[in-house]
Motif scaffolding. Structure first.
Motif, PDB file in Angstrom:
ATOM      1  N   UNK A 184      27.901  52.012  33.306  1.00 42.34           N
ATOM      2  CA  UNK A 184      27.170  51.668  32.052  1.00 42.34           C
ATOM      3  C   UNK A 184      25.849  51.889  31.936  1.00 42.34           C
TER       4      UNK A 184
ATOM      5  N   UNK B  66      27.756  31.803  36.020  1.00 38.35           N
ATOM      6  CA  UNK B  66      29.157  32.214  36.006  1.00 38.35           C
ATOM      7  C   UNK B  66      30.120  31.528  35.069  1.00 38.35           C
TER       8      UNK B  66
ATOM      9  N   UNK C 122      26.140  35.948  34.991  1.00 41.15           N
ATOM     10  CA  UNK C 122      26.164  35.660  36.375  1.00 41.15           C
ATOM     11  C   UNK C 122      25.537  36.974  36.972  1.00 41.15           C
ATOM     12  N   UNK C 123      25.486  38.291  36.949  1.00 45.60           N
ATOM     13  CA  UNK C 123      24.974  39.267  37.546  1.00 45.60           C
ATOM     14  C   UNK C 123      23.678  39.992  36.987  1.00 45.60           C
TER      15      UNK C 123
ATOM     16  N   UNK D  84      28.486  48.286  36.607  1.00 46.82           N
ATOM     17  CA  UNK D  84      27.473  48.328  35.838  1.00 46.82           C
ATOM     18  C   UNK D  84      26.541  49.734  35.956  1.00 46.82           C
TER      19      UNK D  84
ATOM     20  N   UNK E 214      33.259  45.551  27.620  1.00 46.84           N
ATOM     21  CA  UNK E 214      33.456  45.734  29.225  1.00 46.84           C
ATOM     22  C   UNK E 214      32.245  45.624  30.006  1.00 46.84           C
ATOM     23  N   UNK E 215      30.987  46.299  29.342  1.00 43.00           N
ATOM     24  CA  UNK E 215      29.676  46.082  30.108  1.00 43.00           C
ATOM     25  C   UNK E 215      29.218  44.521  30.276  1.00 43.00           C
ATOM     26  N   UNK E 216      29.526  43.898  29.186  1.00 47.44           N
ATOM     27  CA  UNK E 216      28.989  42.194  29.404  1.00 47.44           C
ATOM     28  C   UNK E 216      29.931  41.732  30.235  1.00 47.44           C
TER      29      UNK E 216
ATOM     30  N   UNK F   6      31.530  43.005  32.795  1.00 42.79           N
ATOM     31  CA  UNK F   6      30.881  43.323  34.019  1.00 42.79           C
ATOM     32  C   UNK F   6      29.694  42.658  34.717  1.00 42.79           C
ATOM     33  N   UNK F   7      28.761  42.370  33.702  1.00 44.38           N
ATOM     34  CA  UNK F   7      27.588  41.402  33.878  1.00 44.38           C
ATOM     35  C   UNK F   7      27.991  40.108  34.378  1.00 44.38           C
ATOM     36  N   UNK F   8      29.079  39.624  33.786  1.00 43.01           N
ATOM     37  CA  UNK F   8      29.731  38.267  34.188  1.00 43.01           C
ATOM     38  C   UNK F   8      30.628  38.471  35.466  1.00 43.01           C
ATOM     39  N   UNK F   9      30.542  39.168  35.985  1.00 42.90           N
ATOM     40  CA  UNK F   9      31.198  39.532  37.185  1.00 42.90           C
ATOM     41  C   UNK F   9      32.568  39.542  37.153  1.00 42.90           C
ATOM     42  N   UNK F  10      33.240  39.994  35.943  1.00 46.27           N
ATOM     43  CA  UNK F  10      34.763  40.206  35.703  1.00 46.27           C
ATOM     44  C   UNK F  10      35.227  41.590  36.349  1.00 46.27           C
TER      45      UNK F  10
ATOM     46  N   UNK G  87      31.882  45.710  40.923  1.00 49.63           N
ATOM     47  CA  UNK G  87      30.769  45.089  39.800  1.00 49.63           C
ATOM     48  C   UNK G  87      29.602  45.968  39.625  1.00 49.63           C
TER      49      UNK G  87
END
Lengths: 403, 232
Positions: A10, B72, A221-222, A7, B94-96, B98-102, A3
């Motif tokens: 990006x 999460x 979450x991240x 990130x 895809x960026x969002x 990754x932010x959500x941990x997917x 992850x």
């Protein structure tokens, strides 16, 4: 980790998609090339008349200097030099324009410049007589004067005397113009790098607030931890890579134009470091300088990004860092305020110069003396870590409100 | 599945934006109504963890709002959200994601599914800066659904959508409400009338009504105005 890497990819894309980054990088590269090659363009005038071109003069001088390569700066060479300069009529006002200078003296002009610098007076007008011992004594005297001016302690003087004893003397001359140019222009390249970092990275964090993308990021979450490090890493990468590109361009242009020979020449042959007593070759000095340059690019990127998150404004951050860079060029702390002067000179905008990096002020810790180029990089790493962690605290505390 | 708001407050110097709001919310769609400045957005931001309450607690199944585990299970569509002009719609998702941990593989599949769901599958490769307001809003809805959220917060989700899209969106929300908690804030009372299981009404930072809306009570807009009159 996957992850984080996504990130990071990006965040890197976000920075690199900004036209500003490419424009700033191209301007910096153009400035570096022009600064290095510009000296060789145009004509040389005397009394309003073209006498020669700068490029031809450089070709002639470098051929003469190369002819001296490998010669020991001892009595024999000094006598040759004084004999050659002795052929110039004594009453001449501008001796470089005489036929005798061009024919006999010019091939020794590199050694003449060295004697002039070490003895701190023009050997032609002062009627200096070839004296190897006298020349080296003059350098030592100049060295001690410098130590006094810098308010060095006895421990520091002792350290330098020990290091001086490790230097092979008499010095051997080698043509080293390429490395001289690298060191001379190092400060300019460094300022460009610092400005580039401030211009390109001051928006990495504030733009999320301005664009209002922060709401989606911070609620994910991240979004409160991993993305901070991804952004920081992306910014550091951009700064590091662009600084490396600038450094490579600066070094390549200098070595291609001025020649790559002379890597092992003693750094003391570079006239601005003539009194520096560390046993170091000019090539190694360039490597040290550019190593610290890259490390400073990393530090400055962290500082810019952390400050931008604190100020929440790219413009304010840019103004702050530009101001600091200018202050570094304008303000010089008198040597008697030893501690403040040393701290000031250790800040990136002052440190990235031969004067700062190869300062004879030492850092004394636990009874040992260290040169500033040994200690300051470690301090930069520590400062970078502190700034990064401080930035994270500020980032995590951010509250989306008032829209 | 339970979202607990326990005396949640937000105070800015002399202004109380949200005043001791308490509610226990379970699966279903909740319509949040209130005039401008009533504290809806402030409350939603606090539920999303992007604004810290000055008092009270917010938990989801016992998980505090400040924890990563809470975020999460959260999907959030802000009222006025930004985008990255140079990103394509797919990159944005895809960026969002990754932010959500997917993970990347899952994210790609999910992004395609969602682009189709919001009818953007044909323009997924196009840069977001070329999108109309409605398209951006649909993309915003898609990003909120990336992690199949158990708690979905939608602030003015139908703004910019045309009537046909609005109807499709209502159906989508109704379905989501069967499996998760959806809190929906809007000025358009009819949206809530059609899909909300319960209504929350706010005035001057306080929750003035919390109750079921089954359509038997008549017109929601009248009910809404009546509630305001009663408390003023």
């Amino acid at each position: 980790m996957k992850i984080f890497m996504t990130l990071y990819h990006f965040e890197l894309k976000k920075i690199m998609q900004r036209k500003l980054v490419w424009v700033a990088l191209l301007i910096c590269i153009a400035c570096i090339v022009v600064a290095k090659a510009g000296n060789l363009s145009g004509d040389y005038y005397v009394d309003g008349k073209v006498v020669d071109t700068h490029y031809h003069m450089f070709q002639v001088d470098s051929a003469y200097s190369r002819a001296l390569s490998g010669r020991v700066i001892g009595q024999e060479l000094l006598e040759e030099m004084t004999t050659a300069y002795g052929k110039i009529p004594a009453e001449t006002e501008r001796y470089t324009e005489t036929e005798e200078y061009q024919q006999y003296a010019r091939p020794y002009s590199e050694i003449f410049q060295l004697v002039w610098r070490w003895t701190q007076s023009n050997p032609f007008y002062d009627g200096w007589q070839a004296d190897e011992q006298g020349l080296y004594d003059a350098r030592k005297e100049w060295q001690e004067e410098t130590w006094t001016k810098l308010f060095l302690s006895d421990a520091e003087k002792e350290f330098w005397q020990e290091k001086e004893a490790q230097i092979d003397k008499p010095f051997t001359y080698f043509y080293h113009e390429g490395y001289t140019v690298i060191l001379k222009d190092f400060e300019t390249v460094s300022i460009l790098m610092l400005l580039f970092t401030a211009v390109c990275l001051s928006g990495v964090f504030p733009e999320e607030h301005v664009r209002r993308t922060d709401q989606m990021i911070l609620s994910s979450a991240k979004g409160k931890y991993v993305v901070y490090w991804a952004k920081l890493s992306a910014g550091i990468s951009v700064s590091f890579i662009c600084a490396a590109v600038m450094g490579i361009v600066a070094i390549t242009v200098a070595l291609v134009i001025y020649g790559s020979d002379g890597f092992r020449t003693a750094v003391q042959m570079y006239l601005n470091l003539a009194t520096y007593s560390y046993p170091l070759s000019i090539g190694r000095a360039c490597i040290i300088a550019y190593g610290i340059f890259l490390l400073t690019a990393v530090l400055s990127s962290v500082l810019v990004m952390a400050a931008s998150e604190l100020l929440r404004s790219s413009i304010a951050t840019l103004a702050l860092f530009t101001g600091v860079i200018i202050a570094g060029q304008m303000i010089s702390i008198p040597n008697q305020y030893r501690c403040v002067a040393q701290i000031w000179q250790s800040l990136p905008m002052s440190f990235l110069s031969c004067r700062g990096m190869f300062s004879q002020r030492l850092v004394v810790a636990g009874g040992y003396c260290f040169t500033v180029w040994q200690v300051v990089p470690i301090l930069y790493v520590l400062c970078g870590v502190v700034a990064a962690v401080g930035g994270l605290r500020i980032y995590r505390r951010y509250q989306v409100s008032g829209r | 599945m339970k979202l607990v708001l326990d005396r949640v407050s937000k105070q800015y110097k002399n202004l109380i934006a949200v005043d001791r709001v308490s509610a226990d919310l379970e699966k279903g769609v909740y319509g949040l109504l209130g005039a401008n400045g009533a504290g809806k957005t402030t409350l939603m931001r606090m539920i999303c963890g992007i604004l810290k309450p000055t008092g009270g607690m917010i938990t989801f199944d016992g998980i505090d709002v400040g924890e990563e585990a809470y975020r999460a299970i959260l999907g959030y569509l802000p009222q006025d959200f930004g985008y990255y002009p140079e990103f394509s719609a797919k990159d944005f998702l895809l960026y969002l994601a990754a932010l959500k941990g997917i993970t990347k593989a899952q994210a790609k599949r999910k992004a395609e599914e969602l682009l189709e769901l919001v009818s953007l599958q044909d323009v997924g490769h196009k840069k977001v800066k070329t999108f109309s307001g409605g398209m951006k809003q649909r993309l915003g809805i898609a990003q909120a659904l990336l992690n199949a959220p158990k708690l979905l917060i939608l602030d003015e989700p139908t703004a910019g959508l045309d009537p046909k899209e609005r109807v499709r969106f209502r159906e989508l929300i109704e379905n989501l409400g069967k499996e998760s908690i959806v809190i929906l804030s809007t000025h358009i009372v009819s949206d809530i009338e059609h899909i909300a299981d319960e209504v929350l009404m706010m005035k001057a930072g306080q929750l003035i009504y919390h109750g079921k809306w089954d359509g038997m009570k008549g017109d929601l807009e009248e009910f809404y105005l009546k509630q305001f009159e009663e408390t003023s």
